[in-house]
Structure formats: C-alpha cells, structure tokens
Design a protein around this motif. Sequence first.
Motif, PDB file in Angstrom:
ATOM      1  N   GLU A  82      38.468  43.357  39.058  1.00  0.00           N
ATOM      2  CA  GLU A  82      38.308  44.602  39.801  1.00  0.00           C
ATOM      3  C   GLU A  82      36.854  44.795  40.235  1.00  0.00           C
ATOM      4  OE1 GLU A  82      39.830  47.809  37.416  1.00  0.00           O
ATOM      5  OE2 GLU A  82      41.858  46.950  37.399  1.00  0.00           O
ATOM      6  N   ARG A  85      36.127  42.480  43.122  1.00  0.00           N
ATOM      7  CA  ARG A  85      36.711  42.987  44.380  1.00  0.00           C
ATOM      8  C   ARG A  85      35.846  44.118  44.946  1.00  0.00           C
ATOM      9  NH1 ARG A  85      41.961  42.522  41.303  1.00  0.00           N
ATOM     10  NH2 ARG A  85      42.733  40.468  41.906  1.00  0.00           N
ATOM     11  N   HIS A  86      35.351  44.967  44.060  1.00  0.00           N
ATOM     12  CA  HIS A  86      34.468  46.051  44.500  1.00  0.00           C
ATOM     13  C   HIS A  86      33.166  45.476  45.077  1.00  0.00           C
ATOM     14  CE1 HIS A  86      32.824  50.074  44.660  1.00  0.00           C
ATOM     15  NE2 HIS A  86      31.754  49.664  43.996  1.00  0.00           N
ATOM     16  N   GLN A  88      32.827  42.598  46.442  1.00  0.00           N
ATOM     17  CA  GLN A  88      33.187  41.932  47.688  1.00  0.00           C
ATOM     18  C   GLN A  88      33.149  42.951  48.840  1.00  0.00           C
ATOM     19  OE1 GLN A  88      34.872  38.633  47.312  1.00  0.00           O
ATOM     20  NE2 GLN A  88      34.720  38.237  49.492  1.00  0.00           N
ATOM     21  N   LYS A  89      33.675  44.150  48.571  1.00  0.00           N
ATOM     22  CA  LYS A  89      33.670  45.198  49.593  1.00  0.00           C
ATOM     23  C   LYS A  89      32.243  45.650  49.910  1.00  0.00           C
ATOM     24  CE  LYS A  89      38.143  47.073  48.228  1.00  0.00           C
ATOM     25  NZ  LYS A  89      38.799  48.197  47.515  1.00  0.00           N
ATOM     26  N   ASP A 134      33.591  34.522  45.845  1.00  0.00           N
ATOM     27  CA  ASP A 134      34.920  33.942  46.105  1.00  0.00           C
ATOM     28  C   ASP A 134      35.318  32.942  45.024  1.00  0.00           C
ATOM     29  OD1 ASP A 134      35.237  35.427  48.445  1.00  0.00           O
ATOM     30  OD2 ASP A 134      34.196  33.904  49.651  1.00  0.00           O
ATOM     31  N   GLN A 137      36.100  34.805  41.810  1.00  0.00           N
ATOM     32  CA  GLN A 137      37.388  35.479  41.893  1.00  0.00           C
ATOM     33  C   GLN A 137      38.523  34.467  41.705  1.00  0.00           C
ATOM     34  OE1 GLN A 137      37.600  37.999  45.309  1.00  0.00           O
ATOM     35  NE2 GLN A 137      39.597  38.815  44.765  1.00  0.00           N
TER      36      GLN A 137
END
Length: 195
Positions: A82, A85-86, A88-89, A134, A137
């Motif tokens: 999580e 992903r945060h 990444q944004k 990437d 992840q």
Amino acid sequence: MAATIENSNAGQATKKKHLGIPEAVFVEDVDSFMKQPGNETADAALRRLDEQYQKYKYMELNLTQKKLRLKNQIPQITQTLEILRHMQKKKETTEPMETHFLLADNVYCKASVPPTDKVCLWLGANVMLEYNIDEAQALLEKNLSTASRNLETLVDDLDFLRDQFTTIEVNMARVYNWDVKRRSKENLLKSAEKS
C-alpha cells in the motif's frame, strides 16, 4: 490393474501433499494388530501409539508456529505494498510527502520525503536492498502470493494432522479396550477354575 496404479498414485500424492506427515493407519482388527511384531503386550502397543501421537504433537507445534509467522508476515507485506502504491502516485508530483517513521515501539518521527523512484526493502537477516518502485512492487506481490499459498498449505496440513490425532486416539482407545476385555476374560477363567 490400471485402476490400482491410479489409486496408489493418488495415495502417494496425498502423502506428499502434507509436508511428509505420515498417515496414521486405523486399526480395524485389534487382534491382528496385537499379533504384529513389537506389540507383544498392550502396554508396548500403547507406548508405540503414544510415541507416534507425541510426534504428531511436535509437528503440530512447528506448523502452528509457521502459521503464526505467516499470519504476521502477510499484513506487513500488504501494508508495504500500500505504501509503495501511494509512493507511485506521488512520484510524479514535486511536493514532498509528509509521513511518520516508526523508530521503536510506539515511537514515531515526522519526516518529509521528496518524490523518488527508489525504495529500500528490508529482506531480513540484516539485508536491505534498493529497488525501483516497480521492481519492489513486483517482488512484494510475488512474496505476498507465496506467503498466502504457504498459509493455505499449512492450514490444510494442520487439518490433516488433526485427523491423524483422532485416528491415533481412537487406536489407543481400541487397544486399551481390547486389553480390558482380555483381562476380564482371564479373570473370569481364573475364577471359574477356582470354583
């Protein structure tokens, strides 16, 4: 003949499936079981069954510990995913991300993290590696699926182990009852000879 081979292969697949846990054989005929080598007395047979029971208990302890480790590991991996992903944004923005780092139990430090495409993952055994987001992840998703699969396997193995406990306990009860009946017959014969 082919059906027999298929049945034996299915039985072997079941045995291999459960992490090498030997299957407890149900004692249907106690008389023939007691005639086997090593079962000279009911006490000897009960000792052997109890030894097998204790081995299963030891296996259960180990599997339960593995299950607890995996249950702790899966939420940690999910939380890290999580966060990735945060990140990444936020990678495309220029403003720093405000966060709190865990320094020790219940001790956090406020930090400002500039946008980055690199992260460091703690792999364990005092090893930390730098990955781009990437790659990190992908690695964590692979680790999460592996941990989830391993947890499912452990749950199946623990269920199988509980079945083996039940079988051994029933076997022990059957041998004990067989011995009680044998002794009562002997006592009846002795009392009949005396009278």
